[in-house]
Design a protein around this motif. Sequence first.
Motif, PDB file in Angstrom:
ATOM      1  N   UNK A 268       6.338  -7.707  -1.794  1.00 44.42           N
ATOM      2  CA  UNK A 268       7.066  -6.557  -2.343  1.00 44.42           C
ATOM      3  C   UNK A 268       8.566  -6.850  -2.446  1.00 44.42           C
ATOM      4  N   UNK A 269       9.051  -7.774  -1.617  1.00 39.87           N
ATOM      5  CA  UNK A 269      10.488  -8.075  -1.596  1.00 39.87           C
ATOM      6  C   UNK A 269      10.966  -8.738  -2.883  1.00 39.87           C
ATOM      7  N   UNK A 270      10.025  -9.226  -3.710  1.00 40.15           N
ATOM      8  CA  UNK A 270      10.442  -9.846  -4.974  1.00 40.15           C
ATOM      9  C   UNK A 270      11.036  -8.809  -5.933  1.00 40.15           C
ATOM     10  N   UNK A 271      10.826  -7.518  -5.633  1.00 40.33           N
ATOM     11  CA  UNK A 271      11.438  -6.459  -6.455  1.00 40.33           C
ATOM     12  C   UNK A 271      12.834  -6.106  -5.940  1.00 40.33           C
ATOM     13  N   UNK A 272      13.456  -7.048  -5.222  1.00 38.57           N
ATOM     14  CA  UNK A 272      14.774  -6.858  -4.591  1.00 38.57           C
ATOM     15  C   UNK A 272      15.791  -6.103  -5.447  1.00 38.57           C
TER      16      UNK A 272
ATOM     17  N   UNK B 117      10.310   5.087  -7.640  1.00 37.97           N
ATOM     18  CA  UNK B 117       9.362   4.547  -6.656  1.00 37.97           C
ATOM     19  C   UNK B 117      10.074   3.511  -5.770  1.00 37.97           C
ATOM     20  N   UNK B 118      10.818   2.605  -6.399  1.00 35.97           N
ATOM     21  CA  UNK B 118      11.496   1.557  -5.638  1.00 35.97           C
ATOM     22  C   UNK B 118      12.742   2.072  -4.909  1.00 35.97           C
ATOM     23  N   UNK B 119      13.407   3.062  -5.497  1.00 40.53           N
ATOM     24  CA  UNK B 119      14.575   3.640  -4.821  1.00 40.53           C
ATOM     25  C   UNK B 119      14.143   4.345  -3.532  1.00 40.53           C
TER      26      UNK B 119
ATOM     27  N   UNK C 288       3.689  -5.196  -8.643  1.00 40.57           N
ATOM     28  CA  UNK C 288       4.284  -6.013  -9.709  1.00 40.57           C
ATOM     29  C   UNK C 288       4.341  -5.246 -11.026  1.00 40.57           C
ATOM     30  N   UNK C 289       3.252  -4.518 -11.338  1.00 38.53           N
ATOM     31  CA  UNK C 289       3.213  -3.767 -12.598  1.00 38.53           C
ATOM     32  C   UNK C 289       4.182  -2.585 -12.578  1.00 38.53           C
ATOM     33  N   UNK C 290       4.340  -1.957 -11.399  1.00 41.31           N
ATOM     34  CA  UNK C 290       5.313  -0.852 -11.299  1.00 41.31           C
ATOM     35  C   UNK C 290       6.718  -1.422 -11.501  1.00 41.31           C
ATOM     36  N   UNK C 291       6.961  -2.592 -10.912  1.00 39.63           N
ATOM     37  CA  UNK C 291       8.272  -3.245 -11.056  1.00 39.63           C
ATOM     38  C   UNK C 291       8.534  -3.591 -12.515  1.00 39.63           C
ATOM     39  N   UNK C 292       7.502  -4.083 -13.181  1.00 39.25           N
ATOM     40  CA  UNK C 292       7.679  -4.454 -14.580  1.00 39.25           C
ATOM     41  C   UNK C 292       7.940  -3.224 -15.457  1.00 39.25           C
ATOM     42  N   UNK C 293       7.280  -2.107 -15.118  1.00 41.33           N
ATOM     43  CA  UNK C 293       7.523  -0.845 -15.835  1.00 41.33           C
ATOM     44  C   UNK C 293       8.981  -0.396 -15.643  1.00 41.33           C
TER      45      UNK C 293
ATOM     46  N   UNK D 253       0.828  -1.214   0.000  1.00 36.48           N
ATOM     47  CA  UNK D 253       0.000   0.000   0.000  1.00 36.48           C
ATOM     48  C   UNK D 253       0.858   1.258   0.000  1.00 36.48           C
ATOM     49  N   UNK D 254       1.934   1.234   0.770  1.00 33.91           N
ATOM     50  CA  UNK D 254       2.847   2.372   0.838  1.00 33.91           C
ATOM     51  C   UNK D 254       3.483   2.649  -0.517  1.00 33.91           C
ATOM     52  N   UNK D 255       3.834   1.562  -1.194  1.00 31.28           N
ATOM     53  CA  UNK D 255       4.456   1.682  -2.510  1.00 31.28           C
ATOM     54  C   UNK D 255       3.489   2.308  -3.522  1.00 31.28           C
TER      55      UNK D 255
END
Length: 356
Positions: free
Chosen positions: A279-283, A249-251, A232-237, A200-202
């Motif tokens: 969320x940790x899968x976006x390590x 976003x992830x940084x 997942x979609x943000x990570x894929x982007x 949710x925070x992400x």
Amino acid sequence: VQRSMNEKGQFTIGIDLGGTSTRVGLYGSTMQLVDSYRMPTRVSAGPSACVGEMAGAIFPLLRNNGIVAGDVLGIGIGSPGPINLHTGVLGVLPNLPGWENFPLRDALAEAAEIPTILESDANAAAIAEWKFGAGQESVLDTMAVVTLGTGVGSGLILGGRVWHGMSGMGGEVGHATVDPNGVLCNCGSRGCLEMYASANGLLRSATEIAKSAEGSAALRKLVAEEDSFTPQEIASLAEREDDRSARIVFERMGFYLGIGIANLINTLDLPIVIVGGGVASAWPLFAPEMFRAVREFSVVYRMVTPSQNETLEWNRTFIRPALLGPSAGLLGAGLLPRLAAIESTSVDTSLTPEMA
Ligand SMILES: [Zn+2]
């Protein structure tokens, strides 16, 4: 009279109680999953009805596998916290409205007629990572497991025991302050780790970045699409399209997570911190910034930074991704009766209401 676990039963039952679904797992003597069952958690039906459904799921699991209740060592149940772990009574749970003050442990033990141990879901996941996951090589049996899910949960294993704290609320790292001027949290505080490092925070963070000057058209489009607006979609982007604002976003998440972990390491001088949850899968996207922040904010970590991250070294602090995935909570719950039966690694029951 002390009985070995062979006499008490070969099997254990784990229950992972979630806000949307509940899983029941039947485990064998080496913690292999024999059988499992998943059902929706009918939160609005109330806790008594749900306990009835849990017991109702256990009986066919045993019967279908030719097991009688006497072969079962016990039930372990992982529940969203906070919980009074000494009395087995639920606290006020945001994801289970109307379940306040319900004596979950005793109600389930009575309905299933099997001894039951209650633990928080975050502690259950931590126990599984400790015994079967990223923490099993840790020689000190000491670690923190931070789980990045809908919220941020954590479990502390200190010297081979789960740290429950004085009143059973130990390990609320999700509400550690990482920005005193930050976003308001449901808990009443502001700038809690959970507001930045949970799913949710992400999403909140992505919405904010999309609106800012840093936001790309692709991120703004994703934010507007309700169904596919997921971590997942943000990570894929970020990964597939190398979208700069999705990377930010992830940084940003890694930065705040790093501050939270730095505080843990400064306080506890831990040999290993394990980061799990969806969320940790976006390590790869958040870890570089997380490590940078841990070095910046933890004087202890700077003195015990490992030279590599492959093999654990004595007197070095490792920060590693969890190994077990989303089934960790169920496995940890199934482990609870077995751990309680082995005195040397028993979960902390030393604090009793009489002593408090
Ligand atoms: Zn909070």
